[in-house]
Design a protein around this motif. Structure first.
Motif, mmCIF file in Angstrom:
data_model
loop_
_atom_site.group_PDB
_atom_site.id
_atom_site.type_symbol
_atom_site.label_atom_id
_atom_site.label_comp_id
_atom_site.label_asym_id
_atom_site.label_seq_id
_atom_site.Cartn_x
_atom_site.Cartn_y
_atom_site.Cartn_z
ATOM 1 N N PHE A 124 0.841 -1.194 0.000
ATOM 2 C CA PHE A 124 0.000 0.000 0.000
ATOM 3 C C PHE A 124 0.873 1.240 0.000
ATOM 4 N N SER A 125 0.292 2.313 -0.452
ATOM 5 C CA SER A 125 0.963 3.606 -0.400
ATOM 6 C C SER A 125 0.835 4.175 1.009
ATOM 7 N N LYS A 126 1.890 4.773 1.506
ATOM 8 C CA LYS A 126 1.850 5.352 2.848
ATOM 9 C C LYS A 126 0.841 6.489 2.934
ATOM 10 N N SER A 127 0.561 7.117 1.813
ATOM 11 C CA SER A 127 -0.403 8.217 1.802
ATOM 12 C C SER A 127 -1.843 7.726 1.708
ATOM 13 N N ALA A 128 -2.045 6.442 1.378
ATOM 14 C CA ALA A 128 -3.399 5.876 1.263
ATOM 15 C C ALA A 128 -3.399 4.443 1.780
ATOM 16 N N PRO A 129 -3.152 4.235 3.067
ATOM 17 C CA PRO A 129 -3.059 2.868 3.612
ATOM 18 C C PRO A 129 -4.380 2.114 3.582
ATOM 19 N N GLU A 130 -5.492 2.819 3.339
ATOM 20 C CA GLU A 130 -6.794 2.156 3.303
ATOM 21 C C GLU A 130 -7.027 1.406 1.994
ATOM 22 N N ILE A 131 -6.157 1.580 1.002
ATOM 23 C CA ILE A 131 -6.248 0.856 -0.266
ATOM 24 C C ILE A 131 -5.058 -0.095 -0.360
ATOM 25 N N VAL A 132 -5.348 -1.387 -0.386
ATOM 26 C CA VAL A 132 -4.305 -2.416 -0.408
ATOM 27 C C VAL A 132 -4.300 -3.095 -1.767
ATOM 28 N N THR A 133 -3.122 -3.354 -2.300
ATOM 29 C CA THR A 133 -2.991 -4.065 -3.577
ATOM 30 C C THR A 133 -2.331 -5.409 -3.355
ATOM 31 N N MET A 134 -2.657 -6.355 -4.216
ATOM 32 C CA MET A 134 -2.029 -7.671 -4.202
ATOM 33 C C MET A 134 -1.624 -8.014 -5.631
ATOM 34 N N VAL A 135 -0.332 -8.174 -5.853
ATOM 35 C CA VAL A 135 0.191 -8.487 -7.186
ATOM 36 C C VAL A 135 0.831 -9.866 -7.136
ATOM 37 N N ARG A 136 0.427 -10.721 -8.067
ATOM 38 C CA ARG A 136 1.039 -12.046 -8.187
ATOM 39 C C ARG A 136 1.683 -12.170 -9.559
ATOM 40 N N GLN A 137 2.882 -12.751 -9.579
ATOM 41 C CA GLN A 137 3.616 -12.933 -10.825
ATOM 42 C C GLN A 137 4.232 -14.325 -10.840
ATOM 43 N N GLY A 138 4.178 -14.970 -12.002
ATOM 44 C CA GLY A 138 4.749 -16.307 -12.125
ATOM 45 C C GLY A 138 3.733 -17.267 -12.692
ATOM 46 N N PHE A 139 3.455 -18.342 -11.963
ATOM 47 C CA PHE A 139 2.467 -19.327 -12.399
ATOM 48 C C PHE A 139 1.111 -18.663 -12.597
ATOM 49 N N VAL A 140 0.790 -17.735 -11.696
ATOM 50 C CA VAL A 140 -0.422 -16.923 -11.795
ATOM 51 C C VAL A 140 -0.008 -15.465 -11.892
ATOM 52 N N ASP A 141 -0.613 -14.723 -12.820
ATOM 53 C CA ASP A 141 -0.346 -13.289 -12.963
ATOM 54 C C ASP A 141 -1.646 -12.520 -12.787
ATOM 55 N N THR A 142 -1.652 -11.616 -11.815
ATOM 56 C CA THR A 142 -2.820 -10.776 -11.611
ATOM 57 C C THR A 142 -2.464 -9.614 -10.704
ATOM 58 N N ALA A 143 -3.280 -8.595 -10.701
ATOM 59 C CA ALA A 143 -3.113 -7.450 -9.805
ATOM 60 C C ALA A 143 -4.482 -7.087 -9.261
ATOM 61 N N LEU A 144 -4.687 -7.268 -7.961
ATOM 62 C CA LEU A 144 -5.973 -7.022 -7.321
ATOM 63 C C LEU A 144 -5.904 -5.759 -6.472
ATOM 64 N N VAL A 145 -7.004 -5.015 -6.437
ATOM 65 C CA VAL A 145 -7.092 -3.803 -5.630
ATOM 66 C C VAL A 145 -8.225 -3.986 -4.625
ATOM 67 N N PHE A 146 -7.917 -3.759 -3.345
ATOM 68 C CA PHE A 146 -8.916 -3.875 -2.283
ATOM 69 C C PHE A 146 -9.192 -2.480 -1.728
ATOM 70 N N GLU A 147 -10.379 -1.976 -2.044
ATOM 71 C CA GLU A 147 -10.809 -0.665 -1.589
ATOM 72 C C GLU A 147 -12.234 -0.813 -1.070
ATOM 73 N N ARG A 148 -12.459 -0.459 0.167
ATOM 74 C CA ARG A 148 -13.731 -0.734 0.825
ATOM 75 C C ARG A 148 -14.915 -0.144 0.057
ATOM 76 N N GLY A 149 -15.867 -1.039 -0.254
ATOM 77 C CA GLY A 149 -17.112 -0.610 -0.860
ATOM 78 C C GLY A 149 -17.060 -0.358 -2.344
ATOM 79 N N LYS A 150 -15.946 -0.683 -3.007
ATOM 80 C CA LYS A 150 -15.839 -0.398 -4.440
ATOM 81 C C LYS A 150 -15.341 -1.625 -5.206
ATOM 82 N N TRP A 151 -15.880 -1.768 -6.427
ATOM 83 C CA TRP A 151 -15.446 -2.835 -7.330
ATOM 84 C C TRP A 151 -14.181 -2.417 -8.076
ATOM 85 N N HIS A 152 -13.307 -3.390 -8.259
ATOM 86 C CA HIS A 152 -12.156 -3.217 -9.147
ATOM 87 C C HIS A 152 -12.048 -4.475 -10.000
#
Length: 205
Positions: A124-152
């Motif tokens: 997460f960015s220190k300026s926006a700790p309420e938004i967390v990201t999860m990036v996976r690379q390798g066998f599985v590749d994806t980038a997920l964004v977790f932000e309360r109450g919103k679809w990504h």
């Protein structure tokens, strides 16, 4: 400036699946999963519908939800078949990576998670700790964004296929700096037909 240190990572998950009729992003989410109108910031609340306007076709509604669209205050579902919650616990040796503006937990997945050969980074960015990201690379590749109450929406790639995955966080509790814990409660949806709720807790030491 970049600092790294070795850490232990413990991940607890609890997953519950729901088989849904085809209904698009919002049509397939149980109403009791949704944050209520009183829980969302005022700017995230949906506009009141125009009673005189005819509702758009279902297909149009499904295709026009932009990334980051807030949950509607109310929603309904025709039917749902809940599976038994599946709990798991995973340990790994990882790294805590800190830069001037970000904090990231980096670890390798294992055969226990079904994603062996993937490197995962949760940060997460220190300026926006309420938004967390999860990036996976390798066998599985994806980038997920977790932000309360919103679809990504993200693209989920495996050696066998590529598909669109929609994610909405019901709760993001980021206490990594204070207590070494990040807790996520979120819903994922695949093609409007398969929905899963996941509670994940990432603990470092």
């Amino acid at each position: 400036m970049k600092n790294e240190r070795e850490i232990s990572v413990r991940i607890l998950t609890e997953r519950t699946g729901f088989e849904m009729p085809l209904g698009g992003l919002f049509g397939a989410i149980p109403a009791d999963f949704l944050p209520g109108a009183e829980d969302l910031p005022e700017e995230d609340l949906p506009e009141e519908p125009d009673d005189e306007a005819a509702p758009p076709a279902e297909e149009e509604m499904n295709n026009e939800q932009p990334e980051g669209e807030a949950f509607p205050a109310e929603d309904t579902i025709l039917s749902q078949e809940e599976t038994v919650p599946e709990k798991s616990e995973f340990f790994a040796v990882g790294k805590l990576v800190e830069t001037d503006d970000r904090l990231e937990i980096v670890y390798e997945e294992s055969v226990l998670t079904g994603m062996e050969g993937s490197l995962t980074s949760v940060g997460f960015s220190k300026s926006a700790p309420e938004i967390v990201t999860m990036v996976r690379q390798g066998f599985v590749d994806t980038a997920l964004v977790f932000e309360r109450g919103k679809w990504h929406i993200s693209i989920y790639q495996t050696p066998f296929s590529e598909f669109e995955l929609s994610v909405c966080a019901l709760s993001v509790q980021n206490l990594l700096v204070q207590e070494g814990v990040i807790s996520l409660d979120y819903v994922t949806e695949l093609h409007g037909a398969r929905t899963e709720r996941c509670k994940m807790q990432i603990i470092i030491g």
